[in-house]
Design a protein around this motif. Structure first.
Motif, PDB file in Angstrom:
ATOM      1  N   ASP A 348       0.813  -1.216   0.000  1.00  0.00           N
ATOM      2  CA  ASP A 348       0.000   0.000   0.000  1.00  0.00           C
ATOM      3  C   ASP A 348       0.849   1.270   0.000  1.00  0.00           C
ATOM      4  O   ASP A 348       0.328   2.363  -0.236  1.00  0.00           O
ATOM      5  CB  ASP A 348      -0.924   0.020   1.225  1.00  0.00           C
ATOM      6  N   HIS A 387       0.147   4.563   9.195  1.00  0.00           N
ATOM      7  CA  HIS A 387      -0.511   4.263   7.908  1.00  0.00           C
ATOM      8  C   HIS A 387      -0.165   5.309   6.842  1.00  0.00           C
ATOM      9  O   HIS A 387      -0.980   5.626   5.976  1.00  0.00           O
ATOM     10  CB  HIS A 387      -2.026   4.170   8.078  1.00  0.00           C
ATOM     11  N   LYS A 389       1.501   6.941   3.522  1.00  0.00           N
ATOM     12  CA  LYS A 389       1.746   6.450   2.168  1.00  0.00           C
ATOM     13  C   LYS A 389       3.115   6.876   1.654  1.00  0.00           C
ATOM     14  O   LYS A 389       3.620   6.302   0.695  1.00  0.00           O
ATOM     15  CB  LYS A 389       0.673   6.980   1.208  1.00  0.00           C
TER      16      LYS A 389
END
Length: 611
Positions: A348, A387, A389
């Motif tokens: 991701d 989380h 990116k």
């Protein structure tokens, strides 16, 4: 792929051919019975046609039909017997020919009756429906066509026009029937091979999973036992020192909890590996889904590699196994390797930006395995807790120190830093993950700190003493190595160079062989004694030597080979970090699991022509 005879559709391997026939019978017997029952009914119902088309011959025609139907019904009855499988193609072919001869005998009396010609055409096309294999269907239809021409031509006055007309349609129906039979059987054989290969791959995956789980379990038990022994020794030696005893006991308790946690973490990717290995080998899966499952399976395996690598380092630190292996590290390429591994692990993640100072540091002298593991573990914590990116990875030189930093924007979410500060009210850190990272940093002479940059930007910094590494120009320029991987002619000139791989595990050897045999001649030894013998016979350019092997281990084999030749590079394949390769007559080493790029680069380091 196992070859198939293109004319008769038979496997060259008799054992595999027999397996296919058994499976073909098991899958075909129900549809064979249904088709045979339907053919008996249709053959009987055509008796009404005899009353209308052949009123003068209908009793004779009925007796023919009765004989054929009795024979077909007997065959249907025998299909429930235990020995039918052995003779079913012969018996079905016999029924096929007899059924066609029955209609041919009717055509003998009425050669221009197109209804009976149509019935014979249906017989020619029925081979696929009664599951005749191509070799039997083609032989039976050719025999039936010859019998038809012999019987009909002998009983009419002017057979030429009638035979030409009838043969045109009969041969066309014959060709269509054989075409369908041929491609149906060819499809069945391909499906059989695909299923067989997938089952073999599934078994190999299951075996690899079981082996990995066994090794992890055994290693975990060993660590727990050593931890217990260490606790007992600490309690015995420091029984009078209450504060230290409490601190060490709590740290050891955290180690135990960490091992339990690792056991749980291993179960997650193992479950995924087991599940997706079953899905990917299913025969009815679409190619698009197979690619998706393969990607997820690969991700799960990478997770297992990451956990395995961490356990190895923990075991090394726990056992204090010898002295560290330091080497010259080309920094630019080192940063790219870390970036690729982290992006591979976290699919991701959108991007990792590498920041380098204006005046780049070409190389440092440091423990590459521990430094890379430390940086990757810290990056893993950032990604899992925020989380994010995008993150930045860089380094900078500060006097006699070099600092590697991970920079991120934490304005939207609080990171683990609040629990990571050195809160030692009782001299005990908060988690064994922190113990591991701080121990790693201490082990390579560094410290971890967390400066606040303001504006929501934060850093995790690993500060190390700076020592320049001596490294060749080729290793400093990753583009050269990348070009070599794309163009193997850059690696060597002249005759193909050879590699001797001493490895007793088939799965590991298959991996090395697939990667290296594209560019080199590969020889295999299953133990150290074979390795010495093959070295004498083939004089390879380089040797990859597993340490643990039956009959004779890798260390003893290397000693014998070095007594014969001091110039042949020997690279050790080991599950643990090596300390002193020269002491054991190894030129270099690689730690399992070995990535493809590392395997190629390590081999090419010693086989590349001099610059």
């Amino acid at each position: 792929m196992i070859p198939i005879n293109n004319l008769l559709l038979g496997f060259d391997d008799d054992k595999i051919e027999q397996q296919f026939r058994s499976q073909y019978f098991a899958e075909s017997i129900k549809s064979f019975r249904c088709a045979f029952s339907l053919l008996i009914i249709v053959y009987a119902l055509f008796a009404f046609l005899d009353l209308w088309m052949a009123p003068d011959y209908y009793l004779r025609f009925w007796s023919i039909r009765a004989g054929v139907i009795i024979m077909m019904a007997t065959t249907l009855f025998l299909s429930y017997g235990p020995s039918f499988q052995k003779y079913w193609q012969w018996i079905t072919s016999f029924c096929y020919v007899i059924g066609g001869i029955g209609i041919t005998l009717m055509l003998k009396e009425l050669p221009t009756a197109y209804s009976y010609n149509s019935g014979l055409m249906l017989v020619f096309m029925s081979g696929m429906f009664v599951k005749l294999r191509f070799v039997y269907a083609s032989s039976s239809s050719l025999l039936l066509l010859v019998i038809y021409n012999l019987i009909v031509s002998a009983n009419i006055r002017d057979p030429q026009l009638i035979l030409i007309n009838n043969n045109f349609f009969l041969i066309s129906a014959n060709i269509i029937g054989l075409f369908l039979t041929y491609y149906f059987e060819k499809y069945q054989r391909k499906m059989f091979l695909n299923t067989r290969n997938l089952n073999q791959q599934k078994k190999e995956l299951e075996r690899a999973n079981q082996l990995l789980e066994f090794k992890v379990k055994r290693r975990t038990e060993s660590l727990l036992q050593k931890n217990k022994e260490l606790m007992e020794r600490i309690q015995k030696e420091d029984g009078n020192n209450g504060d230290k005893d409490i601190e060490k006991e709590e740290i050891n308790e955290m180690k135990t909890k960490y091992l339990v946690k690792i056991g749980r973490e291993i179960r997650t990717p193992l479950n995924a590996v087991s599940g997706f290995s079953e899905l990917i080998t299913a025969p009815d899966i679409e190619d698009e889904n197979r690619l998706i499952y393969g990607s997820l399976l690969s991700k799960s395996v990478r997770q297992l590699f990451s956990i395995s690598r961490e356990i190895q380092v923990v075991a090394y630190l726990e056992e204090n196994h010898g002295r560290d292996h330091f080497e010259a590290i080309p920094l630019h390429y080192f940063m790219l390797e870390i970036k690729d591994r982290v992006l591979d692990y976290f699919l991701d993640m959108e991007s990792i930006f590498i920041e380098e100072p204006k005046f780049k540091v070409l190389s440092i002298y440091q423990n590459k395995v521990k430094l890379s593991l430390l940086i990757e573990k810290l990056m893993e914590k950032v990604v899992l807790n925020t989380h994010l990116k995008q993150i930045n990875l860089g380094y900078r030189v500060e006097g006699n120190y070099i600092s590697f930093y991970i920079k991120y924007d934490s304005s939207t979410e609080q990171l683990f830093r609040s629990t990571e500060n050195k809160n030692k009210s009782n001299g005990v850190v908060d988690s064994f993950d922190s113990v591991l990272m701080n121990t790693l940093a201490d082990n390579i002479g560094g410290i971890i700190h967390y400066p606040d940059l303001g504006g929501g930007m934060e850093e995790i910094v690993i500060r190390l003493p700076y020592q320049e590494g001596n490294i060749s120009m080729e290793e400093l320029v990753p583009e050269i190595n990348k070009a070599k991987s794309l163009n193997p002619q850059l690696i060597f000139s002249g005759s193909l160079q050879s590699i001797l791989i001493a490895e007793d595990d088939d799965l590991n050897f298959n991996f090395y062989n697939i990667v290296l045999s594209k560019y080199y001649r590969v020889f295999r030894a299953r133990n150290g004694a074979e390795a010495v013998d093959l070295f004498i016979k083939n004089n390879p350019n380089i040797i990859l030597m597993d340490i643990q092997m039956p009959i004779m281990g890798g260390i003893e084999a290397s000693n014998q080979i070095k007594s014969l030749s001091l110039n042949t590079p020997i690279i050790a394949l080991t599950a643990f970090e090596s300390e002193n390769t020269d002491e054991f007559n190894f030129t270099d080493f690689m730690i399992k699991p070995v990535p493809v790029n590392e395997l190629l680069l390590k081999v090419r380091k010693y086989l590349a022509p001099p610059t």
